[in-house]
Design a protein around this motif. Structure first.
Motif, PDB file in Angstrom:
ATOM      1  N   GLN A 190       0.804  -1.212   0.000  1.00  0.00           N
ATOM      2  CA  GLN A 190       0.000   0.000   0.000  1.00  0.00           C
ATOM      3  C   GLN A 190       0.842   1.269   0.000  1.00  0.00           C
ATOM      4  O   GLN A 190       0.459   2.273  -0.605  1.00  0.00           O
ATOM      5  N   GLY A 191       1.981   1.260   0.654  1.00  0.00           N
ATOM      6  CA  GLY A 191       2.837   2.447   0.669  1.00  0.00           C
ATOM      7  C   GLY A 191       3.310   2.803  -0.726  1.00  0.00           C
ATOM      8  O   GLY A 191       3.219   3.963  -1.149  1.00  0.00           O
ATOM      9  N   ASP A 192       3.810   1.824  -1.460  1.00  0.00           N
ATOM     10  CA  ASP A 192       4.292   2.059  -2.822  1.00  0.00           C
ATOM     11  C   ASP A 192       3.133   2.457  -3.740  1.00  0.00           C
ATOM     12  O   ASP A 192       3.270   3.365  -4.568  1.00  0.00           O
ATOM     13  N   PHE A 193       2.000   1.796  -3.584  1.00  0.00           N
ATOM     14  CA  PHE A 193       0.820   2.114  -4.398  1.00  0.00           C
ATOM     15  C   PHE A 193       0.363   3.551  -4.163  1.00  0.00           C
ATOM     16  O   PHE A 193       0.113   4.302  -5.115  1.00  0.00           O
ATOM     17  N   ASN A 194       0.277   3.959  -2.905  1.00  0.00           N
ATOM     18  CA  ASN A 194      -0.158   5.320  -2.592  1.00  0.00           C
ATOM     19  C   ASN A 194       0.830   6.358  -3.112  1.00  0.00           C
ATOM     20  O   ASN A 194       0.422   7.409  -3.643  1.00  0.00           O
ATOM     21  N   ASP A 195       2.114   6.080  -2.970  1.00  0.00           N
ATOM     22  CA  ASP A 195       3.122   7.021  -3.467  1.00  0.00           C
ATOM     23  C   ASP A 195       3.043   7.145  -4.987  1.00  0.00           C
ATOM     24  O   ASP A 195       3.151   8.254  -5.532  1.00  0.00           O
ATOM     25  N   TRP A 196       2.875   6.014  -5.680  1.00  0.00           N
ATOM     26  CA  TRP A 196       2.746   6.060  -7.142  1.00  0.00           C
ATOM     27  C   TRP A 196       1.554   6.915  -7.547  1.00  0.00           C
ATOM     28  O   TRP A 196       1.661   7.762  -8.431  1.00  0.00           O
ATOM     29  N   TYR A 197       0.426   6.714  -6.875  1.00  0.00           N
ATOM     30  CA  TYR A 197      -0.785   7.424  -7.270  1.00  0.00           C
ATOM     31  C   TYR A 197      -0.621   8.934  -7.103  1.00  0.00           C
ATOM     32  O   TYR A 197      -0.964   9.719  -7.996  1.00  0.00           O
ATOM     33  N   THR A 198      -0.094   9.354  -5.956  1.00  0.00           N
ATOM     34  CA  THR A 198      -0.027  10.787  -5.674  1.00  0.00           C
ATOM     35  C   THR A 198       1.172  11.477  -6.329  1.00  0.00           C
ATOM     36  O   THR A 198       1.083  12.648  -6.712  1.00  0.00           O
ATOM     37  N   GLN A 199       2.297  10.772  -6.466  1.00  0.00           N
ATOM     38  CA  GLN A 199       3.519  11.400  -6.969  1.00  0.00           C
ATOM     39  C   GLN A 199       3.724  11.243  -8.473  1.00  0.00           C
ATOM     40  O   GLN A 199       4.336  12.105  -9.119  1.00  0.00           O
ATOM     41  N   ASP A 200       3.195  10.165  -9.046  1.00  0.00           N
ATOM     42  CA  ASP A 200       3.440   9.868 -10.451  1.00  0.00           C
ATOM     43  C   ASP A 200       2.160   9.931 -11.280  1.00  0.00           C
ATOM     44  O   ASP A 200       2.129  10.581 -12.329  1.00  0.00           O
ATOM     45  N   HIS A 201       1.128   9.281 -10.848  1.00  0.00           N
ATOM     46  CA  HIS A 201      -0.077   9.106 -11.654  1.00  0.00           C
ATOM     47  C   HIS A 201      -0.914  10.378 -11.748  1.00  0.00           C
ATOM     48  O   HIS A 201      -1.194  10.877 -12.839  1.00  0.00           O
ATOM     49  N   VAL A 202      -1.341  10.900 -10.601  1.00  0.00           N
ATOM     50  CA  VAL A 202      -2.243  12.056 -10.619  1.00  0.00           C
ATOM     51  C   VAL A 202      -1.595  13.295 -11.228  1.00  0.00           C
ATOM     52  O   VAL A 202      -2.240  13.998 -12.021  1.00  0.00           O
ATOM     53  N   PRO A 203      -0.344  13.637 -10.910  1.00  0.00           N
ATOM     54  CA  PRO A 203       0.236  14.820 -11.557  1.00  0.00           C
ATOM     55  C   PRO A 203       0.200  14.753 -13.086  1.00  0.00           C
ATOM     56  O   PRO A 203      -0.004  15.779 -13.749  1.00  0.00           O
ATOM     57  N   ARG A 204       0.350  13.575 -13.653  1.00  0.00           N
ATOM     58  CA  ARG A 204       0.294  13.443 -15.112  1.00  0.00           C
ATOM     59  C   ARG A 204      -1.146  13.589 -15.605  1.00  0.00           C
ATOM     60  O   ARG A 204      -1.389  14.184 -16.661  1.00  0.00           O
ATOM     61  N   LEU A 205      -2.101  13.043 -14.860  1.00  0.00           N
ATOM     62  CA  LEU A 205      -3.504  13.207 -15.242  1.00  0.00           C
ATOM     63  C   LEU A 205      -3.900  14.681 -15.244  1.00  0.00           C
ATOM     64  O   LEU A 205      -4.657  15.133 -16.117  1.00  0.00           O
ATOM     65  N   LEU A 206      -3.379  15.441 -14.297  1.00  0.00           N
ATOM     66  CA  LEU A 206      -3.744  16.851 -14.182  1.00  0.00           C
ATOM     67  C   LEU A 206      -3.113  17.720 -15.268  1.00  0.00           C
ATOM     68  O   LEU A 206      -3.417  18.915 -15.362  1.00  0.00           O
ATOM     69  N   ASP A 207      -2.278  17.118 -16.114  1.00  0.00           N
ATOM     70  CA  ASP A 207      -1.821  17.835 -17.304  1.00  0.00           C
ATOM     71  C   ASP A 207      -2.963  18.047 -18.290  1.00  0.00           C
ATOM     72  O   ASP A 207      -2.857  18.899 -19.184  1.00  0.00           O
ATOM     73  N   GLU A 208      -4.042  17.288 -18.122  1.00  0.00           N
ATOM     74  CA  GLU A 208      -5.238  17.460 -18.942  1.00  0.00           C
ATOM     75  C   GLU A 208      -6.169  18.452 -18.237  1.00  0.00           C
ATOM     76  O   GLU A 208      -6.640  18.180 -17.127  1.00  0.00           O
ATOM     77  N   PRO A 209      -6.468  19.608 -18.838  1.00  0.00           N
ATOM     78  CA  PRO A 209      -7.309  20.616 -18.177  1.00  0.00           C
ATOM     79  C   PRO A 209      -8.693  20.116 -17.781  1.00  0.00           C
ATOM     80  O   PRO A 209      -9.280  20.624 -16.820  1.00  0.00           O
ATOM     81  N   GLN A 210      -9.214  19.130 -18.517  1.00  0.00           N
ATOM     82  CA  GLN A 210     -10.541  18.617 -18.182  1.00  0.00           C
ATOM     83  C   GLN A 210     -10.519  17.648 -16.996  1.00  0.00           C
ATOM     84  O   GLN A 210     -11.574  17.236 -16.521  1.00  0.00           O
ATOM     85  N   TRP A 211      -9.336  17.302 -16.515  1.00  0.00           N
ATOM     86  CA  TRP A 211      -9.200  16.450 -15.328  1.00  0.00           C
ATOM     87  C   TRP A 211      -9.116  17.388 -14.128  1.00  0.00           C
ATOM     88  O   TRP A 211      -8.059  17.882 -13.765  1.00  0.00           O
ATOM     89  N   LEU A 212     -10.255  17.661 -13.517  1.00  0.00           N
ATOM     90  CA  LEU A 212     -10.324  18.722 -12.511  1.00  0.00           C
ATOM     91  C   LEU A 212      -9.626  18.363 -11.209  1.00  0.00           C
ATOM     92  O   LEU A 212      -9.094  19.236 -10.529  1.00  0.00           O
ATOM     93  N   GLY A 213      -9.666  17.101 -10.842  1.00  0.00           N
ATOM     94  CA  GLY A 213      -9.031  16.714  -9.587  1.00  0.00           C
ATOM     95  C   GLY A 213      -9.296  15.269  -9.247  1.00  0.00           C
ATOM     96  O   GLY A 213     -10.136  14.603  -9.859  1.00  0.00           O
ATOM     97  N   VAL A 214      -8.544  14.798  -8.255  1.00  0.00           N
ATOM     98  CA  VAL A 214      -8.640  13.413  -7.809  1.00  0.00           C
ATOM     99  C   VAL A 214      -8.601  13.394  -6.289  1.00  0.00           C
ATOM    100  O   VAL A 214      -7.720  14.004  -5.674  1.00  0.00           O
ATOM    101  N   ARG A 215      -9.549  12.712  -5.699  1.00  0.00           N
ATOM    102  CA  ARG A 215      -9.496  12.489  -4.248  1.00  0.00           C
ATOM    103  C   ARG A 215      -9.484  10.990  -3.997  1.00  0.00           C
ATOM    104  O   ARG A 215     -10.233  10.229  -4.599  1.00  0.00           O
ATOM    105  N   ARG A 216      -8.621  10.572  -3.074  1.00  0.00           N
ATOM    106  CA  ARG A 216      -8.384   9.149  -2.843  1.00  0.00           C
ATOM    107  C   ARG A 216      -8.699   8.771  -1.404  1.00  0.00           C
ATOM    108  O   ARG A 216      -8.479   9.559  -0.474  1.00  0.00           O
ATOM    109  N   TYR A 217      -9.181   7.537  -1.249  1.00  0.00           N
ATOM    110  CA  TYR A 217      -9.660   7.081   0.058  1.00  0.00           C
ATOM    111  C   TYR A 217      -9.184   5.674   0.373  1.00  0.00           C
ATOM    112  O   TYR A 217      -9.105   4.811  -0.502  1.00  0.00           O
TER     113      TYR A 217
END
Length: 224
Positions: free
Chosen positions: A130-157
């Motif tokens: 879970q540590g590696d998965f969470n770090d990937w999502y917040t540090q690698d995955h979401v920042p790249r998704l937010l390069d798309e202006p229509q991707w307004l945001g991501v909240r994770r639980y």
């Protein structure tokens, strides 16, 4: 106040009484909860690939569902509520504790939460990954998704309670339209060494669903 938890709940009414289901949900089911302590807002959605309807309730914390007020709501349903909950199918219910919240700098929190499209992603992640998965999502995955202006945001639980599946993580992606799912930014986010490494592990299998917003967002009501 930024919501610290969500309740993700789907139901499928029979087509013969779907109109009554929506009236009940909009005029009774959600308003009662919006008057209870700890509930901050709610948004309803229609599922894009089937007949289901989703409600996402924003809460201060998972403890909102343990208050005496909420226990009374659950334990003393109206006759109409009892009938609806008895007769719906496709019932899902997941409670999540906020892990991360990332959004476009150009949009407000309200604009993000009122997005036209909600893209939900569930994963079941082993405890030791879970540590590696969470770090990937917040540090690698979401920042790249937010390069798309229509991707307004991501909240994770982190899912702390749920049925019918034993998922451990939920991501709610707020989109302007489904076009964002076909964007170069999403393709880039799904093609990185970090993701490839995780995807090679047997547990890395997500459950993906797309929903379209129904009507206005519900907000908490002050106590009478």
């Amino acid at each position: 106040m930024r919501p610290g938890a969500v309740l993700f709940s789907e139901m499928i009414p029979d087509a013969t009484w779907e109109a009554d289901f929506h009236d009940w949900y909009d005029t009774e089911h959600i308003p009662i909860r919006m008057a209870a302590p700890g509930f901050l807002g709610a948004q309803r959605y229609s599922r894009n690939d089937g007949p289901g309807f989703l409600a996402v309730y924003d809460m201060e914390s998972p403890a909102t569902l343990q208050t005496d007020a909420y226990k009374r709501i659950k334990g003393e349903p109206s006759e109409r509520t009892a009938r609806m909950l008895r007769d719906v199918s496709g019932f899902t219910r997941y409670t999540g504790q906020l892990l991360s919240w990332q959004q476009q700098q150009s949009v407000t929190e309200s604009e993000m939460l009122e997005s036209q499209v909600l893209y939900s992603v569930f994963f079941t992640v082993p405890q030791d990954r879970q540590g590696d998965f969470n770090d990937w999502y917040t540090q690698d995955h979401v920042p790249r998704l937010l390069d798309e202006p229509q991707w307004l945001g991501v909240r994770r639980y982190q899912i702390v309670d749920g049925t019918p599946e034993g998922y451990s993580h939920l991501a709610l992606h707020h989109l302007v339209s489904t076009d964002a799912l076909e964007s170069p930014a999403r393709a880039a986010a799904r093609n990185t060494p970090w993701r490839d490494r995780l995807a090679a592990e047997g547990w890395f299998r997500g459950t993906y669903m797309v929903f379209t917003r129904r009507h206005q967002r519900f907000l908490a009501q002050p106590a009478a």
